[in-house]
Design a protein around this motif. Structure first.
Motif, PDB file in Angstrom:
ATOM      1  N   ASP A 262       0.823  -1.155   0.010  1.00  0.00           N
ATOM      2  CA  ASP A 262       0.010   0.043   0.157  1.00  0.00           C
ATOM      3  C   ASP A 262       0.814   1.391   0.126  1.00  0.00           C
ATOM      4  O   ASP A 262       0.528   2.512  -0.555  1.00  0.00           O
ATOM      5  N   VAL A 263       2.044   1.030   0.671  1.00  0.00           N
ATOM      6  CA  VAL A 263       2.850   2.181   0.590  1.00  0.00           C
ATOM      7  C   VAL A 263       3.551   2.460  -1.000  1.00  0.00           C
ATOM      8  O   VAL A 263       3.716   3.462  -1.475  1.00  0.00           O
ATOM      9  N   MET A 264       3.862   1.313  -1.619  1.00  0.00           N
ATOM     10  CA  MET A 264       4.428   1.309  -2.742  1.00  0.00           C
ATOM     11  C   MET A 264       3.215   1.882  -3.771  1.00  0.00           C
ATOM     12  O   MET A 264       3.562   2.762  -4.777  1.00  0.00           O
ATOM     13  N   ALA A 286       4.406  -6.231  -4.708  1.00  0.00           N
ATOM     14  CA  ALA A 286       3.085  -5.653  -4.903  1.00  0.00           C
ATOM     15  C   ALA A 286       2.755  -6.079  -6.191  1.00  0.00           C
ATOM     16  O   ALA A 286       1.309  -6.219  -5.994  1.00  0.00           O
ATOM     17  N   VAL A 287       3.412  -6.522  -7.150  1.00  0.00           N
ATOM     18  CA  VAL A 287       2.931  -7.333  -8.272  1.00  0.00           C
ATOM     19  C   VAL A 287       2.454  -8.626  -7.885  1.00  0.00           C
ATOM     20  O   VAL A 287       1.248  -9.082  -8.373  1.00  0.00           O
ATOM     21  N   LYS A 288       3.063  -9.353  -7.365  1.00  0.00           N
ATOM     22  CA  LYS A 288       2.279 -10.535  -6.624  1.00  0.00           C
ATOM     23  C   LYS A 288       1.272 -10.498  -5.956  1.00  0.00           C
ATOM     24  O   LYS A 288       0.236 -11.623  -5.887  1.00  0.00           O
ATOM     25  N   GLU A 289       1.012  -9.689  -4.906  1.00  0.00           N
ATOM     26  CA  GLU A 289      -0.152  -9.359  -4.453  1.00  0.00           C
ATOM     27  C   GLU A 289      -1.320  -8.762  -5.146  1.00  0.00           C
ATOM     28  O   GLU A 289      -2.277  -8.617  -4.402  1.00  0.00           O
ATOM     29  N   GLY A 290      -0.985  -8.403  -6.423  1.00  0.00           N
ATOM     30  CA  GLY A 290      -1.998  -7.786  -7.319  1.00  0.00           C
ATOM     31  C   GLY A 290      -2.198  -6.325  -6.970  1.00  0.00           C
ATOM     32  O   GLY A 290      -3.289  -5.769  -7.660  1.00  0.00           O
ATOM     33  N   VAL A 291      -1.487  -5.503  -6.412  1.00  0.00           N
ATOM     34  CA  VAL A 291      -1.682  -4.111  -5.827  1.00  0.00           C
ATOM     35  C   VAL A 291      -0.897  -3.516  -7.064  1.00  0.00           C
ATOM     36  O   VAL A 291      -1.716  -2.159  -7.377  1.00  0.00           O
ATOM     37  N   MET A 292      -0.141  -3.833  -7.888  1.00  0.00           N
ATOM     38  CA  MET A 292       0.656  -2.906  -8.813  1.00  0.00           C
ATOM     39  C   MET A 292       1.109  -3.841 -10.099  1.00  0.00           C
ATOM     40  O   MET A 292       1.007  -4.955  -9.988  1.00  0.00           O
TER      41      MET A 292
END
Length: 343
Positions: A262-264, A286-292
């Motif tokens: 979330d910081v990213m 972040a990519v692995k978590e689907g955020v970015m």
């Protein structure tokens, strides 16, 4: 005619052998000589230029090689990283071998890490120098990247600087940051923060203060350097000043993570080299978590250095993800050869 051809081949082979025999052996520079003659200040200008050239596709940087040494009765545990690069138009290129996390060395009263730089002539392909730097030059070029990041991604009045993790890399980050601007330092670590603050205050002539939590450090800092070896985030979004610049250098393999997703996502995300950070840096998580996705990368650091994209524009949050590039190794290798070959 056949006899003539055979004679020509023999002469060519003899000439080739003679040519090969003329290469001088590479010079060996030991750890003591390197540490006495090189500093992070030597590296900043060359590393800054290397990032600019990297963004202009004028650096050949292969993806890092990683060798994992599993623990057996004969070896390990440990890791080996191999990086390198060539900056177009420079007289040398560099290949680096860095070994880390050989924890059983402690039982032998030896460091857990070691390494060498091999600096090679870009004209002849012959090795010129072998630098037994034991990660010293690696830490110098990492510190220099921190200075470049601070210079371009923080404001000139951002003079509260925090360090989460207080090992050797943190010391070079502190020295490099001092080359950018005077500041007040804050430090938090599981171990070593008191000694870090004492040593850096004495060396740099600026105040360093120990804080008792990462949360307090974030609340006190405009610029935050993180350099820890762990796999869990070291800070949280609510702890941060809105305009914080986070310069993260702890993640250099897929098992590591310092910055929560979330910081990213909350501000500008700047990579040193996106093809690396998506594999071994903070972006990977972040990519692995689907955020970015890679499309969420605001810029590579070199694009900001060369003016293609603006860095700090106002009070936005910025995260700089430093995984360490072969361009930096090529830059510090050239500096080391230029300076130490004259000794």
């Amino acid at each position: 005619m056949l006899s003539h051809c055979r004679n020509a081949l023999r002469l060519t082979a003899k000439s080739s052998r003679a040519a090969l025999s003329t290469f001088s052996p590479p010079r060996l520079f030991d750890y003591e000589s390197i540490t006495k003659n090189l500093s992070v200040a030597d590296a900043i200008t060359s590393v800054e230029d290397a990032f600019a050239r990297l963004a202009e596709n004028k650096v050949d940087v292969p993806l890092p090689m990683h060798i994992g040494v599993d623990e057996t009765s004969a070896a390990g545990p440990g890791d080996c990283h191999i990086k390198g690069g060539y900056i177009s138009g420079t007289p040398t290129f560099t290949v680096k071998l860095a070994c880390v996390s050989f924890t059983k060395n402690l039982e032998k009263n030896l460091p857990t890490g070691s390494g060498i730089f091999v600096v090679v002539s870009a004209e002849t392909g012959a090795p010129l120098g072998v630098f037994q730097e034991n990660r010293f030059m690696t830490d110098l070029r990492t510190g220099a990247a921190g200075a470049v990041s601070m210079k371009h991604c923080s404001a000139s009045h951002h003079d509260d600087v925090g360090f989460i993790g207080c090992g050797l890399i943190a010391r070079n980050m502190a020295r490099a940051a001092a080359a950018v601007r005077p500041y007040k330092g804050f430090a938090y670590a599981m171990d070593g923060a008191e000694q870090f603050c004492e040593d850096m205050t004495a060396e740099l002539g600026m105040p360093f203060t120990v804080v008792d939590s990462a949360e307090k450090l974030c609340g006190s800092s405009d610029v935050i350097f993180t350099q820890t070896p762990g796999a869990a985030p070291v800070l949280e979004l609510p702890w941060l000043r809105p305009h914080a610049t986070i310069i993260a250098s702890g993640s250099d393999q897929p098992t590591k993570n310092e910055i929560p997703s979330d910081v990213m996502k909350a501000g500008k995300y700047v990579s040193d080299l996106t093809k690396q950070t998506v594999r071994v840096g903070e972006l990977r998580t972040a990519v692995k978590e689907g955020v970015m996705t890679e499309d969420d990368v605001y810029a590579e650091l070199g694009e900001i250095v060369n003016g293609s994209k603006p860095g700090r524009e106002g009070d936005e949050l910025i995260v700089v993800d430093l995984t360490g590039t072969g361009a930096q190794d090529a830059a510090i290798g050239q500096v080391a050869w230029d300076k130490m070959s004259k000794l």
